[in-house]
Write a protein that holds these residues in place. Structure first.
Motif, PDB file in Angstrom:
ATOM      1  N   GLN A   1       0.873  -1.184  -0.016  1.00 51.90           N
ATOM      2  CA  GLN A   1      -0.072   0.012   0.146  1.00 51.90           C
ATOM      3  C   GLN A   1       0.768   1.254   0.091  1.00 51.90           C
ATOM      4  OE1 GLN A   1      -4.073   0.309   0.455  1.00 51.90           O
ATOM      5  NE2 GLN A   1      -3.296  -1.290  -0.874  1.00 51.90           N
ATOM      6  N   THR A   2       1.808   1.392  -0.839  1.00 53.94           N
ATOM      7  CA  THR A   2       2.640   2.500  -1.148  1.00 53.94           C
ATOM      8  C   THR A   2       2.772   2.991  -2.534  1.00 53.94           C
ATOM      9  OG1 THR A   2       4.540   1.107  -1.493  1.00 53.94           O
ATOM     10  CG2 THR A   2       4.197   1.664   0.709  1.00 53.94           C
ATOM     11  N   LEU A   3       2.854   4.341  -2.505  1.00 54.42           N
ATOM     12  CA  LEU A   3       3.202   4.995  -3.684  1.00 54.42           C
ATOM     13  C   LEU A   3       4.630   5.595  -3.996  1.00 54.42           C
ATOM     14  CD1 LEU A   3      -0.023   7.195  -4.063  1.00 54.42           C
ATOM     15  CD2 LEU A   3       0.337   5.039  -5.060  1.00 54.42           C
ATOM     16  N   THR A   4       5.130   5.650  -4.837  1.00 53.29           N
ATOM     17  CA  THR A   4       6.333   6.382  -5.274  1.00 53.29           C
ATOM     18  C   THR A   4       6.056   7.609  -6.097  1.00 53.29           C
ATOM     19  OG1 THR A   4       7.717   4.498  -4.868  1.00 53.29           O
ATOM     20  CG2 THR A   4       8.746   6.369  -6.060  1.00 53.29           C
ATOM     21  N   ILE A   5       6.524   8.749  -5.720  1.00 53.31           N
ATOM     22  CA  ILE A   5       6.067   9.841  -6.380  1.00 53.31           C
ATOM     23  C   ILE A   5       7.488  10.434  -6.994  1.00 53.31           C
ATOM     24  CG2 ILE A   5       5.312  12.208  -6.105  1.00 53.31           C
ATOM     25  CD1 ILE A   5       3.289  10.154  -5.931  1.00 53.31           C
ATOM     26  N   LEU A   6       7.554  10.970  -8.284  1.00 58.66           N
ATOM     27  CA  LEU A   6       8.791  11.817  -8.875  1.00 58.66           C
ATOM     28  C   LEU A   6       8.374  13.191  -8.450  1.00 58.66           C
ATOM     29  CD1 LEU A   6      11.296  11.632 -10.419  1.00 58.66           C
ATOM     30  CD2 LEU A   6      10.061  11.800 -12.436  1.00 58.66           C
TER      31      LEU A   6
ATOM     32  N   LEU B   1       0.151   4.554   2.627  1.00 62.01           N
ATOM     33  CA  LEU B   1      -1.266   4.970   2.639  1.00 62.01           C
ATOM     34  C   LEU B   1      -1.845   3.819   3.495  1.00 62.01           C
ATOM     35  CD1 LEU B   1      -0.120   6.074  -0.188  1.00 62.01           C
ATOM     36  CD2 LEU B   1      -2.819   6.154  -1.131  1.00 62.01           C
ATOM     37  N   ASP B   2      -2.904   4.582   4.249  1.00 62.42           N
ATOM     38  CA  ASP B   2      -3.824   3.580   5.144  1.00 62.42           C
ATOM     39  C   ASP B   2      -5.020   3.908   5.240  1.00 62.42           C
ATOM     40  OD1 ASP B   2      -3.694   5.832   6.853  1.00 62.42           O
ATOM     41  OD2 ASP B   2      -2.160   5.088   8.159  1.00 62.42           O
ATOM     42  N   ALA B   3      -5.804   3.289   6.214  1.00 64.03           N
ATOM     43  CA  ALA B   3      -7.460   3.542   6.145  1.00 64.03           C
ATOM     44  C   ALA B   3      -7.550   5.204   6.526  1.00 64.03           C
ATOM     45  CB  ALA B   3      -7.822   2.618   7.276  1.00 64.03           C
TER      46      ALA B   3
ATOM     47  N   ILE C   1     -11.885   9.246  -7.793  1.00 64.85           N
ATOM     48  CA  ILE C   1     -10.605   8.645  -7.168  1.00 64.85           C
ATOM     49  C   ILE C   1     -10.973   8.703  -5.581  1.00 64.85           C
ATOM     50  CG2 ILE C   1      -8.489   8.600  -6.443  1.00 64.85           C
ATOM     51  CD1 ILE C   1      -7.711   9.734  -8.994  1.00 64.85           C
ATOM     52  N   SER C   2     -11.334   7.587  -5.005  1.00 63.27           N
ATOM     53  CA  SER C   2     -11.992   7.198  -3.626  1.00 63.27           C
ATOM     54  C   SER C   2     -11.235   6.285  -2.928  1.00 63.27           C
ATOM     55  CB  SER C   2     -13.527   7.113  -3.702  1.00 63.27           C
ATOM     56  OG  SER C   2     -13.642   5.705  -4.219  1.00 63.27           O
ATOM     57  N   ASN C   3     -10.061   5.515  -3.382  1.00 66.84           N
ATOM     58  CA  ASN C   3      -9.405   4.592  -2.550  1.00 66.84           C
ATOM     59  C   ASN C   3      -8.081   4.417  -3.468  1.00 66.84           C
ATOM     60  OD1 ASN C   3      -9.868   2.432  -4.322  1.00 66.84           O
ATOM     61  ND2 ASN C   3     -11.964   2.478  -3.605  1.00 66.84           N
TER      62      ASN C   3
ATOM     63  N   LEU D   1      -3.336  13.076   2.671  1.00 68.52           N
ATOM     64  CA  LEU D   1      -4.176  13.212   1.510  1.00 68.52           C
ATOM     65  C   LEU D   1      -3.584  13.018   0.426  1.00 68.52           C
ATOM     66  CD1 LEU D   1      -6.865  15.914   1.360  1.00 68.52           C
ATOM     67  CD2 LEU D   1      -5.196  15.837  -0.363  1.00 68.52           C
ATOM     68  N   VAL D   2      -4.209  12.533  -0.490  1.00 65.66           N
ATOM     69  CA  VAL D   2      -3.879  12.427  -2.007  1.00 65.66           C
ATOM     70  C   VAL D   2      -4.773  12.938  -2.958  1.00 65.66           C
ATOM     71  CG1 VAL D   2      -2.978  10.494  -3.714  1.00 65.66           C
ATOM     72  CG2 VAL D   2      -2.577   9.978  -1.546  1.00 65.66           C
TER      73      VAL D   2
END
Length: 366
Positions: free
Chosen positions: A215-220, A232-234, A245-247, A274-275
């Protein structure tokens, strides 16, 4: 070419966010807890004007009156740490008040430090910013203010802590802090009261990797030089232009995103609070973004002087969105020369730009 495209897309992400497409007043009304997660600590220093049941009014050295709500969570102390009550407050007493932001931008007093009768206000320095360095052995930190100034502040046994960190050993680099200090006779500053919050970071860029298992994102990031992985978590909130985009499962590699993260004490990972994300083709066109001083208003045309000295003309129309942190900027009539603004728009010809968003991010100059 990749960096130029990424920077342009990032500007569009910022404009979309400021314009209220993703995080609007309606969204805030539905989820007021969102913004409590990353508000910076507030506070004030001044003389008591009045102290009544449920309310404390002080006058700052600038002459501005500030009203605080007082309740069972409010603590009263003197500089030595002795507990006091609201009954110990007298009109004219000098006090330091630390407060988190409450509902609807009201200020709730969490800590009131009553200063001694012989207190000299000229010796007090109030500052807020990011903790840039911590020297545990010397019991001092370096605070980088919003203006870029670095202040070295000492801590002693009488320093009062509120907020996330209960003592200097719990402070972390990157935390936001509001600190009231006194000038020392030998030079330097000694902290009287400190309020701190978890380190908060805002990043804008492209989602380059999604790991469903962790449950991770990598951002450039928009500068194209830094890859940051966030968890990310609950509790993570999601925003998008069309609410598609809700989840976590709705996110896609290649999307442009604005991510607000917190790093909690004892943990090295960045947790996403927040994303806000969108496909690049869904973002508005942005040709120019300027952060600077409003130097003139002629009809619907604003002239903004950027930090590099260049001047840009933005034309306001019915499609321009106005935003400010206190909600007081809603149309052209609320603007005054000297304001510090973020303005973004698209080319309109005649060396001017059509303003998409006008945002007041800082207070006007005194």
């Amino acid at each position: 070419m990749t960096k130029k495209i990424l920077i342009a897309v990032s500007a569009a992400v910022i404009v979309t966010l400021l314009a209220g497409v993703w995080i609007s007043a309606e969204a805030a009304a539905k989820n007021p807890e969102i913004f409590k997660r990353f508000r910076k600590p507030a506070g004030a220093f001044g003389q008591v004007t009045s102290s009544n049941t449920g309310q404390l009014v002080i006058t700052k050295r600038s002459g501005e009156e500030v009203t605080f709500l007082v309740n069972e969570s409010t603590t009263f102390r003197d500089r030595a740490g002795n507990e006091l009550t609201s009954g110990d407050l007298q009109p004219g007493s000098w006090v330091i008040v630390l407060s988190p932001r409450g509902e609807q931008n009201s200020l709730e007093a969490r800590l009131v430090v009553v200063l001694p009768d012989d207190f000299d206000p000229e010796n007090v320095v109030g500052a807020r910013g990011v903790i840039a360095d911590i020297d545990q052995d010397a019991s001092q930190i370096t605070l980088k203010t919003r203006l870029g100034e670095e202040l070295v502040i000492n801590f002693g046994p009488e320093t009062i802590f509120k907020g996330q960190a209960p003592d200097i050993s719990s402070l972390q680099e990157g935390m936001w802090a509001r600190i009231f200090s006194q000038k020392l006779e030998a030079g330097g500053l000694m902290a009287d009261a400190v309020r701190s919050t978890d380190p908060v970071r805002t990043m804008v860029g492209e989602i380059v990797e999604i790991n469903n298992d962790s449950q991770t994102l990598t951002i450039l990031t928009r500068r194209g030089r830094d890859e940051v992985t966030v968890t990310l978590d609950a509790s993570t909130r999601f925003r998008s232009r069309d609410e598609s985009i809700s989840n976590f499962g709705d996110l896609e590699q290649g999307m442009s995103a604005l991510v607000i993260t917190k790093t909690e004490p004892g943990r090295e990972v960045n947790r996403a609070v927040l994303v806000a994300a969108a496909r690049p083709e869904d973002l508005p066109q942005v040709d120019k973004q300027v952060f600077g001083e409003l130097i003139s208003i002629e009809g619907s045309a604003l002239t903004v002087k950027a930090r590099d000295g260049q001047q840009y003309v933005f034309v306001v129309d019915e499609n321009t969105k106005f935003r400010s942190r206190n909600g007081k900027l809603s149309d052209l009539e609320d603007l005054t020369e000297g304001m510090i603004l973020f303005v973004a728009g698209k080319e309109a010809g005649n060396e001017s730009f059509q303003a998409l968003v006008v945002a007041q991010l800082l207070l006007p100059r005194p």
